[in-house]
Write an enzyme that holds these catalytic residues in place. Structure first.
Site, short mmCIF file in Angstrom:
data_model
loop_
_atom_site.label_atom_id
_atom_site.label_comp_id
_atom_site.label_asym_id
_atom_site.label_seq_id
_atom_site.Cartn_x
_atom_site.Cartn_y
_atom_site.Cartn_z
CB SER A 129 -21.62 55.52 108.53
OG SER A 129 -20.37 54.90 108.35
CE1 TYR A 153 -22.51 52.83 113.76
CE2 TYR A 153 -21.02 52.37 111.94
CZ TYR A 153 -21.69 53.27 112.74
OH TYR A 153 -21.54 54.62 112.50
CE LYS A 157 -24.83 55.12 111.93
NZ LYS A 157 -25.47 56.14 112.78
P1 NAD Z 1 -20.40 59.70 119.93
O1 NAD Z 1 -20.54 58.39 120.62
O2 NAD Z 1 -19.35 60.64 120.38
O3 NAD Z 1 -21.80 60.47 119.96
C1 NAD Z 1 -23.04 59.80 120.00
C2 NAD Z 1 -23.82 60.36 121.17
O4 NAD Z 1 -25.09 59.73 121.23
C3 NAD Z 1 -23.12 60.10 122.50
O5 NAD Z 1 -23.02 61.33 123.20
C4 NAD Z 1 -24.05 59.13 123.22
O6 NAD Z 1 -24.03 59.32 124.62
C5 NAD Z 1 -25.39 59.44 122.59
N1 NAD Z 1 -26.37 58.34 122.57
C6 NAD Z 1 -26.17 57.06 122.14
N2 NAD Z 1 -27.31 56.37 122.29
C7 NAD Z 1 -28.23 57.21 122.81
C8 NAD Z 1 -29.60 57.06 123.18
N3 NAD Z 1 -30.22 55.90 123.09
N4 NAD Z 1 -30.25 58.14 123.65
C9 NAD Z 1 -29.61 59.34 123.79
N5 NAD Z 1 -28.32 59.53 123.45
C10 NAD Z 1 -27.64 58.47 122.98
O7 NAD Z 1 -20.23 59.39 118.37
P2 NAD Z 1 -19.94 60.36 117.15
O8 NAD Z 1 -18.64 59.97 116.57
O9 NAD Z 1 -20.20 61.76 117.52
O10 NAD Z 1 -21.05 59.84 116.15
C11 NAD Z 1 -22.31 60.50 115.99
C12 NAD Z 1 -23.11 59.74 114.94
O11 NAD Z 1 -22.36 59.71 113.72
C13 NAD Z 1 -23.41 58.29 115.30
O12 NAD Z 1 -24.72 57.98 114.88
C14 NAD Z 1 -22.40 57.51 114.50
O13 NAD Z 1 -22.87 56.23 114.18
C15 NAD Z 1 -22.26 58.37 113.26
N6 NAD Z 1 -20.98 58.19 112.56
C16 NAD Z 1 -19.80 58.34 113.25
C17 NAD Z 1 -18.58 58.12 112.59
C18 NAD Z 1 -17.28 58.24 113.33
O14 NAD Z 1 -16.28 57.66 112.87
N7 NAD Z 1 -17.19 58.96 114.43
C19 NAD Z 1 -18.56 57.77 111.23
C20 NAD Z 1 -19.77 57.66 110.56
C21 NAD Z 1 -20.97 57.87 111.25
N1 UFG Z 2 -6.16 51.36 111.85
C1 UFG Z 2 -4.95 50.90 112.31
N2 UFG Z 2 -4.80 50.80 113.66
C2 UFG Z 2 -5.77 51.15 114.55
C3 UFG Z 2 -7.00 51.62 114.05
C4 UFG Z 2 -7.16 51.71 112.70
O1 UFG Z 2 -4.05 50.57 111.56
O2 UFG Z 2 -5.56 51.02 115.77
C5 UFG Z 2 -6.33 51.53 110.38
C6 UFG Z 2 -7.45 50.69 109.80
O3 UFG Z 2 -6.99 49.43 109.43
C7 UFG Z 2 -7.87 51.57 108.61
C8 UFG Z 2 -7.62 53.00 109.08
O4 UFG Z 2 -6.67 52.88 110.15
O5 UFG Z 2 -7.04 51.31 107.51
C9 UFG Z 2 -8.86 53.71 109.60
O6 UFG Z 2 -9.50 52.91 110.59
P1 UFG Z 2 -10.66 53.48 111.52
O7 UFG Z 2 -11.04 52.40 112.47
O8 UFG Z 2 -10.24 54.78 112.10
O9 UFG Z 2 -11.81 53.79 110.50
P2 UFG Z 2 -12.61 52.84 109.50
O10 UFG Z 2 -12.43 53.39 108.13
O11 UFG Z 2 -12.30 51.43 109.72
O12 UFG Z 2 -14.12 53.04 109.99
C10 UFG Z 2 -14.64 54.32 110.35
C11 UFG Z 2 -15.70 54.12 111.43
C12 UFG Z 2 -16.87 53.37 110.88
C13 UFG Z 2 -17.39 54.09 109.68
C14 UFG Z 2 -16.29 54.28 108.67
C15 UFG Z 2 -16.78 55.10 107.52
O13 UFG Z 2 -15.16 53.40 112.52
O14 UFG Z 2 -17.87 53.31 111.84
O15 UFG Z 2 -15.19 54.96 109.25
O16 UFG Z 2 -17.32 56.28 107.99
F1 UFG Z 2 -18.37 53.38 109.16
#
Ligand code: NAD
Ligand code: UFG
Length: 348
Positions: A129, A153, A157
């Site tokens: 991330s 979190y 990572k």
């Molecule tokens: P998500 O929660 O939709 O998907 C993660 C999946 O992993 C879920 O289906 C959950 O049930 C499963 N899971 C969690 N722990 C588990 C375990 N112990 N065993 C088996 N399955 C398990 O989230 P996502 O948005 O699809 O994110 C996927 C990956 O990308 C995550 O590692 C997350 O940290 C990373 N990531 C997400 C974002 C974002 O904003 N969505 C940003 C950066 C990184």
């Molecule tokens: N924001 C609002 N209101 C909300 C939610 C978010 O104003 O209800 C704003 C935040 O302040 C920020 C922007 O919208 O300026 C984006 O916020 P997000 O929570 O959607 O995303 P972040 O950039 O804070 O973080 C996300 C994931 C993290 C990841 C990061 C980089 O939540 O896990 O992107 O990948 F690490």
């Protein structure tokens, strides 16, 4: 004898990014096996994947902390690569329950890697991330920017990236691609799969679309006094299908035996919170009710990627634009007001 001899294990494949990646994998000719404990997803996503791809998809409801279960799977199938999405991702929860995050994310990955090593499967694409850049001093952010954790979190990572670097340094058979996602948004153009937060969304995009559909009454905009053009936070939103395609590029690249290497997956362009609200209003034809509130602790003003390394080395770049992201997010939300749950929405 199993006629397929090169499965790709997809941990967390029932989740948001994982499910979109499974679609692209099947289109690219890979044969995925999904393991997911469904702690943040639903079995219905697997049905939808089968609907989109027209293929039966092998799914195991399994926790990656279950070493025996993983061993049984690796013993019965010839798995050559792993795409590792499984993890918990709620930043706020990680602050109050850090051990849960260390156990699930770090220990879960440790167990997965141990089993992979035992079965000589040493190719992995990992969901990292942009959070690993902490409070980045410069934008666009390139992969060699300093790394730091601003919450538990993010620290999970960094720990996992460190583990993958160490195993690659110690054994040249390991190939590990660390994909640092910026802000995933949007949904599959079919509207059949998308982001389905179990609780109140932490992230901006699902909060906006849930407000548009009437599931949430008002969106809180966290601060309008940042040093950005309109005062609200700027992020690099990337269409989840582009992100999914980045995994295919990474899987293809694993065969060149790259060792351990990190890539940013972002568009290289930032949008503010108010710009995203306006774009969803346009895509949905709905007025989004919002109010400006205090800044959220830990948020940075601006974050966007330098995605040039992924273009140069993986031949990947994002193709969808902000309108596509918002239209597809709205299609998913309006066709599935309660996500994968078929019951009618509760108005908050
Ligand atoms: P998500 O929660 O939709 O998907 C993660 C999946 O992993 C879920 O289906 C959950 O049930 C499963 N899971 C969690 N722990 C588990 C375990 N112990 N065993 C088996 N399955 C398990 O989230 P996502 O948005 O699809 O994110 C996927 C990956 O990308 C995550 O590692 C997350 O940290 C990373 N990531 C997400 C974002 C974002 O904003 N969505 C940003 C950066 C990184
Ligand atoms: N924001 C609002 N209101 C909300 C939610 C978010 O104003 O209800 C704003 C935040 O302040 C920020 C922007 O919208 O300026 C984006 O916020 P997000 O929570 O959607 O995303 P972040 O950039 O804070 O973080 C996300 C994931 C993290 C990841 C990061 C980089 O939540 O896990 O992107 O990948 F690490």
């Amino acid at each position: 004898m199993d006629p397929i001899d090169n499965y790709v294990l997809v941990t967390g494949g029932a989740g948001y990014i994982g499910s979109h990646t499974v679609v692209e994998m099947i289109e690219a000719g890979y044969t995925p096996i999904i393991v997911d404990n469904l702690c943040n997803s639903s079995r219905e996503s697997i049905n939808r994947l089968e609907q989109i791809t027209g293929k039966q998809i092998e799914f195991h409801e399994l926790d990656i902390l279950d070493e025996r279960g993983l061993e049984e799977l690796f013993a019965s199938k010839h798995i050559t690569q792993v795409v590792h999405f499984a993890g918990l991702k709620a930043v706020g929860e990680s602050t109050s329950l850090p051990l849960k995050y260390y156990e699930n994310n770090v220990m879960g990955t440790f167990i997965l890697l141990k089993v992979m090593a035992k079965y000589r499967c040493k190719n992995i694409v990992f969901s990292s991330s942009a959070t690993v850049y902490g409070d980045a001093k410069e934008v666009p952010i390139s992969e060699d920017a300093p790394l730091s954790a601003v919450n538990p979190y993010g620290r999970t990572k960094l720990h996992i990236e460190g583990m993958l670097q160490d195993i690659s340094a110690g054994d040249s058979e390991w190939n590990c691609i660390l994909l640092r996602y910026f802000n995933p948004a949007g949904a599959h153009p079919s509207g059949l799969i998308g982001e389905d937060p179990k609780d109140i969304p932490n992230n901006l995009m699902p909060y906006i679309t849930q407000t548009a559909i009437g599931k949430r009454q008002v969106l809180s905009v966290y601060g309008n006094d940042y040093e950005t053009p309109d005062g609200t936070g700027v992020r690099d939103y990337i269409h989840v299908v582009d992100l999914a395609k980045g995994h295919i590029a990474a899987l293809n690249h694993l065969s060149t035996k790259p060792g351990c290497v990190a890539y940013n997956l972002g568009t290289g362009r930032g949008y503010s919170v108010l710009e995203m609200i306006a774009a969803v209003e346009k895509a949905s034809g709905k007025k989004i009710n919002y109010k400006i509130v205090e800044r959220r602790k830990g948020d940075v003003a601006t974050s966007f990627a330098d995605p040039s390394k992924a273009l140069k080395q993986l031949g990947w770049s994002a193709r969808y634009n902000q309108n596509d992201m918002c239209e597809h997010a709205w299609k998913w939300q309006s066709q599935n007001p309660n996500g994968y749950d078929p019951s009618p929405i509760d108005h908050a």
